[in-house]
Design a protein around this motif. Structure first.
Motif, PDB file in Angstrom:
ATOM      1  N   UNK A   9      27.617  17.585   3.862  1.00  0.00           N
ATOM      2  CA  UNK A   9      26.522  18.106   3.038  1.00  0.00           C
ATOM      3  C   UNK A   9      25.911  19.307   3.756  1.00  0.00           C
ATOM      4  N   UNK A  10      26.131  20.485   3.200  1.00  0.00           N
ATOM      5  CA  UNK A  10      25.583  21.721   3.775  1.00  0.00           C
ATOM      6  C   UNK A  10      24.415  22.167   2.901  1.00  0.00           C
ATOM      7  N   UNK A  11      23.295  22.493   3.536  1.00  0.00           N
ATOM      8  CA  UNK A  11      22.119  22.929   2.794  1.00  0.00           C
ATOM      9  C   UNK A  11      21.486  24.167   3.423  1.00  0.00           C
ATOM     10  N   UNK A  12      21.286  25.189   2.584  1.00  0.00           N
ATOM     11  CA  UNK A  12      20.541  26.401   2.934  1.00  0.00           C
ATOM     12  C   UNK A  12      21.040  27.048   4.230  1.00  0.00           C
ATOM     13  N   UNK A  13      22.356  27.073   4.412  1.00  0.00           N
ATOM     14  CA  UNK A  13      22.943  27.613   5.649  1.00  0.00           C
ATOM     15  C   UNK A  13      22.827  29.130   5.694  1.00  0.00           C
ATOM     16  N   UNK A  29      22.148  31.297   2.753  1.00  0.00           N
ATOM     17  CA  UNK A  29      21.649  30.167   1.963  1.00  0.00           C
ATOM     18  C   UNK A  29      22.717  29.407   1.207  1.00  0.00           C
ATOM     19  N   UNK A  30      23.773  28.976   1.896  1.00  0.00           N
ATOM     20  CA  UNK A  30      24.878  28.261   1.240  1.00  0.00           C
ATOM     21  C   UNK A  30      24.582  26.764   1.141  1.00  0.00           C
ATOM     22  N   UNK A  31      24.807  26.207  -0.047  1.00  0.00           N
ATOM     23  CA  UNK A  31      24.770  24.758  -0.294  1.00  0.00           C
ATOM     24  C   UNK A  31      26.173  24.313  -0.688  1.00  0.00           C
ATOM     25  N   UNK A  32      26.631  23.225  -0.088  1.00  0.00           N
ATOM     26  CA  UNK A  32      28.004  22.772  -0.351  1.00  0.00           C
ATOM     27  C   UNK A  32      28.089  21.264  -0.131  1.00  0.00           C
ATOM     28  N   UNK A  33      28.815  20.575  -1.013  1.00  0.00           N
ATOM     29  CA  UNK A  33      29.039  19.134  -0.861  1.00  0.00           C
ATOM     30  C   UNK A  33      30.534  18.846  -0.869  1.00  0.00           C
ATOM     31  N   UNK A  34      30.936  17.892  -0.035  1.00  0.00           N
ATOM     32  CA  UNK A  34      32.327  17.434  -0.008  1.00  0.00           C
ATOM     33  C   UNK A  34      32.311  15.911   0.031  1.00  0.00           C
ATOM     34  N   UNK A  67      23.219  30.657  13.937  1.00  0.00           N
ATOM     35  CA  UNK A  67      22.753  29.913  12.758  1.00  0.00           C
ATOM     36  C   UNK A  67      21.230  30.023  12.723  1.00  0.00           C
ATOM     37  N   UNK A  68      20.718  30.743  11.749  1.00  0.00           N
ATOM     38  CA  UNK A  68      19.276  30.986  11.659  1.00  0.00           C
ATOM     39  C   UNK A  68      18.538  29.862  10.937  1.00  0.00           C
ATOM     40  N   UNK A  69      19.249  29.212  10.023  1.00  0.00           N
ATOM     41  CA  UNK A  69      18.581  28.201   9.202  1.00  0.00           C
ATOM     42  C   UNK A  69      19.632  27.293   8.578  1.00  0.00           C
ATOM     43  N   UNK A 264      30.217  35.257  -2.889  1.00  0.00           N
ATOM     44  CA  UNK A 264      30.077  36.714  -2.910  1.00  0.00           C
ATOM     45  C   UNK A 264      28.902  37.089  -2.016  1.00  0.00           C
ATOM     46  N   UNK A 265      29.135  38.002  -1.084  1.00  0.00           N
ATOM     47  CA  UNK A 265      28.079  38.518  -0.201  1.00  0.00           C
ATOM     48  C   UNK A 265      27.273  37.398   0.453  1.00  0.00           C
ATOM     49  N   UNK A 266      27.987  36.398   0.977  1.00  0.00           N
ATOM     50  CA  UNK A 266      27.331  35.352   1.752  1.00  0.00           C
ATOM     51  C   UNK A 266      26.667  34.250   0.958  1.00  0.00           C
ATOM     52  N   UNK A 267      26.812  34.273  -0.374  1.00  0.00           N
ATOM     53  CA  UNK A 267      26.219  33.224  -1.216  1.00  0.00           C
ATOM     54  C   UNK A 267      27.287  32.598  -2.112  1.00  0.00           C
ATOM     55  N   UNK A 268      27.091  31.329  -2.472  1.00  0.00           N
ATOM     56  CA  UNK A 268      27.931  30.726  -3.514  1.00  0.00           C
ATOM     57  C   UNK A 268      27.289  31.104  -4.840  1.00  0.00           C
ATOM     58  N   UNK A 269      28.038  31.837  -5.667  1.00  0.00           N
ATOM     59  CA  UNK A 269      27.458  32.353  -6.909  1.00  0.00           C
ATOM     60  C   UNK A 269      27.933  31.585  -8.153  1.00  0.00           C
ATOM     61  N   UNK A 270      28.956  30.740  -7.965  1.00  0.00           N
ATOM     62  CA  UNK A 270      29.359  29.842  -9.051  1.00  0.00           C
ATOM     63  C   UNK A 270      30.118  28.672  -8.446  1.00  0.00           C
ATOM     64  N   UNK A 271      29.823  27.468  -8.918  1.00  0.00           N
ATOM     65  CA  UNK A 271      30.569  26.293  -8.457  1.00  0.00           C
ATOM     66  C   UNK A 271      30.779  25.346  -9.629  1.00  0.00           C
ATOM     67  N   UNK A 272      31.921  24.693  -9.608  1.00  0.00           N
ATOM     68  CA  UNK A 272      32.231  23.758 -10.687  1.00  0.00           C
ATOM     69  C   UNK A 272      33.584  23.123 -10.483  1.00  0.00           C
ATOM     70  N   UNK A 273      33.976  22.262 -11.416  1.00  0.00           N
ATOM     71  CA  UNK A 273      35.313  21.677 -11.365  1.00  0.00           C
ATOM     72  C   UNK A 273      36.331  22.790 -11.585  1.00  0.00           C
ATOM     73  N   UNK A 274      37.583  22.516 -11.271  1.00  0.00           N
ATOM     74  CA  UNK A 274      38.616  23.545 -11.432  1.00  0.00           C
ATOM     75  C   UNK A 274      38.712  23.978 -12.904  1.00  0.00           C
ATOM     76  N   UNK A 275      38.491  23.041 -13.837  1.00  0.00           N
ATOM     77  CA  UNK A 275      38.498  23.397 -15.265  1.00  0.00           C
ATOM     78  C   UNK A 275      37.296  24.262 -15.648  1.00  0.00           C
TER      79      UNK A 275
END
Length: 381
Positions: A9-13, A29-34, A67-69, A264-275
């Motif tokens: 779980x990555x938050x506001x990286x 400010x990357x958020x990511x879940x696996x 890592x600043x935040x 894009x440019x250090x941010x996740x700008x779209x996330x979703x299922x492969x479909x």
């Protein structure tokens, strides 16, 4: 164990690099879940922050990186050698997939850990990485066998004889024939495809819970590429691995991913299922990426390219970083960066076009036609 158990779980990286020209704001400010057993892909142009994000997870940022935040929470089962033996005896030699008791479940924030802890407890042992060029991952002066055995010996003090047997089995697992003989070979004596298989065997040598693949097939020809991807998928199913692919190749993403994160440019700008991403994309940047994919039925003489270039990450970015390249940009894009808008339970997009009061903008007609054709081929319509 539940397939949807969260493992990372990555938050506001937020990550930057000090250079002679100023601070490069690589991740913003990357958020990511696996989740366990899941495959996610991170896609985007070079310099978008894909590799930097996962290198932070591995604790291998360059010396000028900071890592600043943010937090990187890793959830894992911490079984002592005594407990492992106890469980093996209880289950007649086979530990159930993902077995753990509540008191053995650990959660650590990797950003707060010492280099020593990451090296001994995390990197290679619980989270492993496969890099794009096997020749830079392998030591040309060491035999293949020694390199496959090295992590086992370091992390678990595995006796040499036992480590040798396990290394041979790993080479067989990744499809290397005559594994005993190959153990004595040096990297230069193997083909590119075989070297990449060895790198995967090394990554799997300590039974990691997460495998990060950074452009694992870039240097290989198409037929070998397909075999390597199939191999990783096969091993993932056998071991219930969680896999992160970093790539700019959307063809690879379509074959392997459950979920896709477009950077894009250090941010996740779209996330979703492969479909979601391939059949119902919402961000103009994602439209551009999909439109630029070659297609045998594409009309016209030229392949589509996204106009302009990515922003200079040393300079402060005002508003939406993609706005200067976006033919659908709104006035607000120049002033305020868009938040993430929830489209469906699985699909999110950082674009003001997704705001409830935004003007209705459809994807380009050529792309819509291409997507409809792909849907028909995939028998989704």
């Amino acid at each position: 164990m539940n397939q949807k158990e969260k493992i990372l779980k990555i938050r506001d990286l937020d990550i930057s690099f000090k250079t002679d020209n100023g601070n490069v704001k690589a991740v913003r400010g990357v958020d990511l879940d696996l989740h366990r057993g899941e495959t996610i892909a991170i896609v985007g142009e070079s310099g978008s922050g894909k590799s930097v994000t996962t290198k932070a997870v591995m604790g291998i940022l360059a010396g000028n990186g900071q890592i600043n935040n943010g937090t990187i929470e890793f959830h894992y089962a911490d079984l002592s050698p005594e407990r492992i033996q106890e469980v093996i005896e209880k289950y007649n030699g086979v530990i159930p997939e993902g077995y753990t008791r509540p008191e053995e479940q650990k959660v650590v924030d990797i950003t707060k850990q010492s280099k020593k802890f990451i090296q001994s407890e995390i990197r290679g042992r619980r989270i492993a990485m496969v890099f794009q060029d096997p020749m830079t991952s392998l030591d040309p002066t060491m035999t293949i066998g020694k390199q496959v055995m090295e992590a086992m010996r370091f992390h678990y003090n595995t006796p040499k004889k036992e480590a040798w047997k396990r290394a041979v089995k790993l080479l067989e697992l990744v499809g290397i024939t005559d594994a005993e003989k190959r153990m004595k070979n040096y990297p230069h004596q193997l083909s590119g495809g075989m070297r990449q298989r060895v790198v995967i065997a090394i990554a799997l040598s300590c039974d990691p819970e997460i495998l990060i693949c950074d452009e694992p097939t870039t240097a290989l020809d198409v037929t070998i590429q397909a075999k390597i991807l199939e191999l990783i998928q096969d091993i993932q199913k056998k071991k219930n691995l969680s896999v992160i692919y970093i790539t700019h190749d959307l063809g690879v993403v379509a074959k392997v991913a459950d979920f896709v994160n477009v950077m894009y440019a250090g941010r996740i700008i779209e996330s979703g299922s492969v479909n979601d991403i391939f059949y119902d994309p919402k961000h103009p940047y994602t439209w551009g990426l999909l439109a630029s994919l070659p297609d045998v039925d594409t009309s016209g003489d030229e392949l589509y390219t996204i106009p302009g270039t990515p922003p200079n990450m040393i300079q402060d970015i005002q508003g939406d970083a993609f706005a200067p390249r976006n033919p659908y940009a709104l006035h607000i894009d120049e002033k305020i960066a868009p938040p993430m808008f929830q489209i469906t339970p699985t699909h999110r997009v950082a674009s003001w076009l997704a705001a409830p009061n935004a003007p209705k903008v459809d994807m380009p007609a050529d792309l819509k036609e291409k997507i409809e054709k792909n849907k028909k081929e995939a028998k989704l319509v």
